[in-house]
Design an enzyme around this catalytic site. Structure first.
Site, PDB file in Angstrom:
ATOM      1  N   GLY A 194      43.103  52.542  46.946  1.00  0.00           N
ATOM      2  CA  GLY A 194      42.300  51.414  47.379  1.00  0.00           C
ATOM      3  C   GLY A 194      43.067  50.306  48.062  1.00  0.00           C
TER       4      GLY A 194
ATOM      5  N   LEU B 204      48.623  47.686  32.651  1.00  0.00           N
ATOM      6  CA  LEU B 204      48.570  46.229  32.612  1.00  0.00           C
ATOM      7  C   LEU B 204      47.475  45.707  31.685  1.00  0.00           C
ATOM      8  CD1 LEU B 204      49.193  45.410  36.375  1.00  0.00           C
ATOM      9  CD2 LEU B 204      50.839  45.515  34.501  1.00  0.00           C
TER      10      LEU B 204
ATOM     11  N   GLY C 175      43.040  46.248  39.142  1.00  0.00           N
ATOM     12  CA  GLY C 175      41.897  45.742  38.401  1.00  0.00           C
ATOM     13  C   GLY C 175      40.874  46.834  38.193  1.00  0.00           C
TER      14      GLY C 175
ATOM     15  N   TYR D 202      33.357  41.301  34.078  1.00  0.00           N
ATOM     16  CA  TYR D 202      34.033  41.465  35.364  1.00  0.00           C
ATOM     17  C   TYR D 202      33.982  40.167  36.168  1.00  0.00           C
ATOM     18  CZ  TYR D 202      34.948  42.885  40.159  1.00  0.00           C
ATOM     19  OH  TYR D 202      35.454  42.958  41.429  1.00  0.00           O
TER      20      TYR D 202
ATOM     21  N   LYS E 265      37.239  37.453  36.860  1.00  0.00           N
ATOM     22  CA  LYS E 265      37.671  37.076  38.207  1.00  0.00           C
ATOM     23  C   LYS E 265      37.508  35.570  38.433  1.00  0.00           C
ATOM     24  CE  LYS E 265      38.753  41.200  39.818  1.00  0.00           C
ATOM     25  NZ  LYS E 265      40.133  41.552  40.238  1.00  0.00           N
TER      26      LYS E 265
END
Length: 275
Positions: free
Chosen positions: A12, A42, A71, A164, A168
């Site tokens: 990606g 992570l 992510g 989500y 962010k």
């Protein structure tokens, strides 16, 4: 030429960012769960420590830039894991690598946020507070409790949508607060956010449940340009933020979303200062 670390480098936007940096002659240290120079998770404290150690070893303790791209999306079943990966992952990585960035003559860091932080009306303020105060265990527990309270239909299609968007949102706020502190700004280490919109990646297709690229005109959020983004569209701006010449921008969030945020919130910016 510089030395840069890129998380999420196996696919990606991370893979596209690593490719652009390499094409411009830089050394790239890729970090991901697989197919990377450094394999690390992570989403865990030990994985973050391992990633920082590996990057410092590979770079000799001096970095010109970090692109925190890794992510997960709203389709992930465990909202607690979303909070850990999307917020605590990049924060711990950047805090651990800040001294190495400060040793460069032009240390730069860029974080991948999301326009979901401003276009999804499900920001969990309690979760924001827990994330920003650094209480990972409590944040994970709260995210899971909030997830359990979602309507059944939403819980099936996007079980972690609130976690989500909230992770962010908190990440962008952390960047804005952190970028102007003396240990970053006065050390010459610039820190910014890119907020992508609908970009065709495996993560995006998995989050929408689409096996193939959907119709932009049928997408749930406005798509003013009538097209979806590509990983290369984000990688272009990652490269720009990491360039030494990008010397007077810090604490910023750049929406690279084809105009979605502007279409949904046309009067949100600028916001007048009030007393």
């Amino acid at each position: 030429m510089g030395i840069y670390a890129v998380t999420g480098s196996a696919s990606g936007m991370g893979a596209a960012s690593a490719a652009v940096l390499r094409e411009n002659g830089h050394t790239v240290i890729g970090v991901d769960l697989h197919d990377a120079d450094i394999t690390a998770d992570l989403g865990t404290a030990e994985g973050r420590r391992s990633a920082v150690r590996g990057i410092l070893d590979a770079s000799g303790g001096l970095l010109d830039g970090v692109a925190a791209v890794a992510g997960v999306g709203p389709a992930m079943k465990d909202a607690g894991a979303v909070a850990s990966i999307n917020y605590f992952g990049p924060v711990a990585l950047l805090e651990g690598l800040r001294p190495a960035l400060a040793r460069s003559s032009a240390g730069r860091a860029v974080v991948i946020g999301s326009n979901s932080s401003t276009t999804v009306p499900m920001i969990d303020e309690k979760l924001v507070d827990l994330l920003l105060t650094g209480d990972e265990d409590a944040a994970r527990d709260h995210a899971r409790s909030a997830q359990a309270a979602l309507p059944a239909e939403l819980g099936q299609s996007a079980p972690s949508i609130s976690a989500y968007a909230t992770s962010k949102f908190a990440l962008a706020r952390w960047v804005r607060r952190t970028a102007v502190t003396p240990s970053w700004a006065r050390e010459g280490v610039l820190l910014n956010v890119i907020a992508p919109g609908a970009v065709i990646t495996p993560l995006m297709l998995g989050s929408t449940g689409a096996g193939e690229e959907p119709d932009a005109d049928d997408f749930p959020t406005p798509m003013p340009l009538g097209v979806f983004g590509r990983p290369e569209d984000i990688a272009f701006w990652v490269h720009q933020f990491l360039r030494p010449e990008a010397r007077f921008t810090t604490g910023a969030t750049l929406f690279v979303d084809g105009g979605t945020d502007a279409a949904m919130r046309p009067d949100a910016q600028p916001t007048a200062l009030t007393f």
